[in-house]
Enzyme design. Structure first.
Site, PDB file in Angstrom:
ATOM      1  N   GLU A  63       0.815  -1.217   0.000  1.00 54.39           N
ATOM      2  CA  GLU A  63       0.000   0.000   0.000  1.00 54.39           C
ATOM      3  C   GLU A  63       0.852   1.272   0.000  1.00 54.39           C
ATOM      4  O   GLU A  63       0.394   2.343   0.401  1.00 54.39           O
ATOM      5  CB  GLU A  63      -0.943  -0.027   1.197  1.00 54.39           C
TER       6      GLU A  63
ATOM      7  N   LYS B  45      -8.270 -13.618   1.318  1.00 55.10           N
ATOM      8  CA  LYS B  45      -7.569 -12.352   1.561  1.00 55.10           C
ATOM      9  C   LYS B  45      -6.235 -12.574   2.268  1.00 55.10           C
ATOM     10  O   LYS B  45      -6.113 -13.488   3.094  1.00 55.10           O
ATOM     11  CB  LYS B  45      -8.412 -11.450   2.471  1.00 55.10           C
TER      12      LYS B  45
ATOM     13  N   SER C 102      -6.570  -2.183   1.613  1.00 56.46           N
ATOM     14  CA  SER C 102      -6.869  -1.550   0.330  1.00 56.46           C
ATOM     15  C   SER C 102      -7.301  -2.569  -0.720  1.00 56.46           C
ATOM     16  O   SER C 102      -7.104  -2.368  -1.915  1.00 56.46           O
ATOM     17  CB  SER C 102      -5.664  -0.746  -0.174  1.00 56.46           C
TER      18      SER C 102
ATOM     19  N   GLU D 205     -13.023 -15.892   4.150  1.00 58.56           N
ATOM     20  CA  GLU D 205     -14.253 -15.484   4.825  1.00 58.56           C
ATOM     21  C   GLU D 205     -15.473 -15.959   4.049  1.00 58.56           C
ATOM     22  O   GLU D 205     -15.516 -15.886   2.810  1.00 58.56           O
ATOM     23  CB  GLU D 205     -14.304 -13.966   4.952  1.00 58.56           C
ATOM     24  N   ALA D 206     -16.460 -16.419   4.786  1.00 55.90           N
ATOM     25  CA  ALA D 206     -17.737 -16.769   4.168  1.00 55.90           C
ATOM     26  C   ALA D 206     -18.383 -15.505   3.616  1.00 55.90           C
ATOM     27  O   ALA D 206     -18.265 -14.419   4.193  1.00 55.90           O
ATOM     28  CB  ALA D 206     -18.655 -17.418   5.198  1.00 55.90           C
TER      29      ALA D 206
ATOM     30  N   ILE E   9     -21.043 -12.781   2.974  1.00 57.21           N
ATOM     31  CA  ILE E   9     -22.095 -12.241   3.830  1.00 57.21           C
ATOM     32  C   ILE E   9     -22.960 -11.314   2.995  1.00 57.21           C
ATOM     33  O   ILE E   9     -22.457 -10.393   2.344  1.00 57.21           O
ATOM     34  CB  ILE E   9     -21.493 -11.472   5.025  1.00 57.21           C
TER      35      ILE E   9
ATOM     36  N   ARG F  29     -25.633  -4.810   3.131  1.00 57.29           N
ATOM     37  CA  ARG F  29     -25.022  -3.541   2.731  1.00 57.29           C
ATOM     38  C   ARG F  29     -23.669  -3.377   3.408  1.00 57.29           C
ATOM     39  O   ARG F  29     -23.486  -3.779   4.562  1.00 57.29           O
ATOM     40  CB  ARG F  29     -25.948  -2.397   3.113  1.00 57.29           C
ATOM     41  N   GLU F  30     -22.709  -2.777   2.707  1.00 56.72           N
ATOM     42  CA  GLU F  30     -21.382  -2.518   3.268  1.00 56.72           C
ATOM     43  C   GLU F  30     -21.386  -1.112   3.861  1.00 56.72           C
ATOM     44  O   GLU F  30     -21.403  -0.120   3.140  1.00 56.72           O
ATOM     45  CB  GLU F  30     -20.306  -2.667   2.197  1.00 56.72           C
TER      46      GLU F  30
ATOM     47  N   ASP G  70     -15.620  -1.468   9.663  1.00 58.49           N
ATOM     48  CA  ASP G  70     -16.413  -1.833   8.493  1.00 58.49           C
ATOM     49  C   ASP G  70     -17.408  -2.932   8.840  1.00 58.49           C
ATOM     50  O   ASP G  70     -17.036  -3.946   9.455  1.00 58.49           O
ATOM     51  CB  ASP G  70     -15.505  -2.299   7.357  1.00 58.49           C
TER      52      ASP G  70
ATOM     53  N   GLU H 126     -14.044  -5.778   9.336  1.00 61.62           N
ATOM     54  CA  GLU H 126     -12.675  -5.536   9.778  1.00 61.62           C
ATOM     55  C   GLU H 126     -12.570  -4.175  10.440  1.00 61.62           C
ATOM     56  O   GLU H 126     -13.488  -3.357  10.381  1.00 61.62           O
ATOM     57  CB  GLU H 126     -11.688  -5.630   8.607  1.00 61.62           C
TER      58      GLU H 126
ATOM     59  N   SER I 269     -11.467   9.335   0.350  1.00 64.35           N
ATOM     60  CA  SER I 269     -11.560   8.334   1.411  1.00 64.35           C
ATOM     61  C   SER I 269     -12.790   8.562   2.281  1.00 64.35           C
ATOM     62  O   SER I 269     -13.202   9.699   2.531  1.00 64.35           O
ATOM     63  CB  SER I 269     -10.308   8.348   2.280  1.00 64.35           C
TER      64      SER I 269
END
Length: 378
Positions: free
Chosen positions: A19, A201, A207, A237-238, A240, A243-244, A321, A335, A346
């Site tokens: 990053e 991941k 990022s 991760e499963a 999901i 909405r994020e 998040d 996370e 951002s």
């Protein structure tokens, strides 16, 4: 503080992680917005191989241009932070500083540093490593301490701590390099029990670097290899639904109502996820702030973000998040980012702007809190 009329702030950016370019872009935003009447600013870049160098105070040289990020490069000088005293010195060499026969021919005292603002994302910056250096140097800094940074950087450890605190983090599996090399089939069996699709991941990257969405077992080896290019520890991760939604947290505040910002929401086309291109190359389309979330869910998310901040013993700031699914009445933490992006697009500064806290005032609050924080164990 120093003998200077304003507290001296060392802005550190770049770094050794994938990053690097994001960090440079973050620095551009902060160097542009920071109140120069209140803070004496010194920009310091870390190259991709870990060299510390002074960088020109020119935000435009650090911004994304035509979809491409910038990098820190080194010349014949290096910068060091002295242990215990918190002084900054610049060393000049008679040749290539990396050569074995190179000698120091000059030392310039750049003075004492009051506060460090480490704008480093990912490993070797957001993971407790540089925070430990600042602790050893006896210098205050913005953001989380050593342990909190290290745990929050590792997605598996974050989920483990939050789950122990009774916070829903979804289902996941950890895959280490040793486990994969020893028995890849057993690893895939564990992953398959999560149900497809899954997200593969790097455990300690951000990022959206190195992330793959996998819909069948046969595609797992390629996704594991891609994630392993960035980190030998891999989290799967499963998927999901929902909405994020994101929530900004400020540790200088006294409770969740004042210490959490109006929510932001990530909106991407169906079948896609919020990847590197969406975050740093595309326009702001796809970001909604403040998010249109029912008050009962907004309060629940903000209170949970504050609980997570406390459970991880965070300081200064974080962006938490979430996945929100009103149909199933679920709020799940995805996370926690202890050094969220501060680029012009951002979400973290946008969320606080929605609360009425401007970008310069947000920086002032973070730096003031860091300057008042005691040194050592706390």
């Amino acid at each position: 503080m120093t003998a200077f009329s304003r507290p001296r702030v060392l802005i550190v950016f770049g770094g050794r992680s994938s990053e690097h370019e994001i960090s440079c872009s973050t620095a551009a935003g902060i160097l542009t917005a920071i109140d120069r009447t209140k803070w004496d600013v010194i920009p310091l870049g870390i190259t991709r191989d870990g060299q510390w160098v002074r960088v020109a105070d020119d935000p435009s040289a650090l911004e994304f241009k035509d979809g491409k990020g910038q990098s820190v490069t080194a010349g014949s000088t290096r910068v060091a932070l002295t242990p215990g005293a918190g002084n900054l010195v610049e060393l000049s060499y008679d040749g290539d500083p990396d050569a074995s026969d190179s000698r120091v021919v000059g030392v310039e005292d750049l003075g004492h540093v009051d506060i460090v603002f480490p704008l480093l994302h990912g490993p070797y910056g957001e993971d407790g490593t540089i925070q430990g250096l600042f602790e050893m140097a006896g210098v205050r800094y913005v953001g989380c301490g050593v342990t909190s940074s290290a745990v929050s950087m590792d997605k598996h450890l974050t989920k483990t701590v939050l789950a122990a605190a009774g916070i829903d983090v979804g289902r996941w599996e950890l895959v280490t390099a040793r486990q994969w090399d020893t028995d890849a089939t057993a690893c895939m069996d564990r992953i398959e029990r999560l149900g497809f699709p899954v997200f593969v991941k790097p455990c300690r990257a951000g990022s959206s670097v190195g992330i793959s969405r996998v819909t069948c077992r046969e595609d797992l080896p390629v996704a594991i290899k891609e994630a392993a290019n960035h980190d030998p520890r891999i989290i799967v991760e499963a998927s999901i639904s929902g909405r994020e939604v994101e929530c900004g947290v400020l540790g200088s505040r006294s409770d969740w109502r004042s210490g959490t910002a109006p929510l932001g929401e990530i909106v991407v086309p169906e079948g896609e996820f919020y990847d590197y291109e969406h975050k740093y190359v595309d326009d702001v389309v796809g970001l909604s702030c403040p998010a249109d979330v029912a008050p009962e869910y907004a309060e629940r998310i903000r209170a949970t973000a504050w609980r997570a901040f406390d459970a991880l013993e965070c300081e200064g700031l974080a962006r938490v998040d979430f996945f929100l699914d009103e149909a199933t009445d679920t709020v799940i933490i995805n996370e926690v980012n202890t050094m969220p992006g501060f680029t012009p697009i951002s979400m973290y500064p946008q969320m606080w702007a929605a609360s009425g806290l401007s970008y310069p005032d947000l920086l002032n609050e973070l730096l003031t809190e860091a300057g008042e924080r005691p040194l050592g164990l706390r």
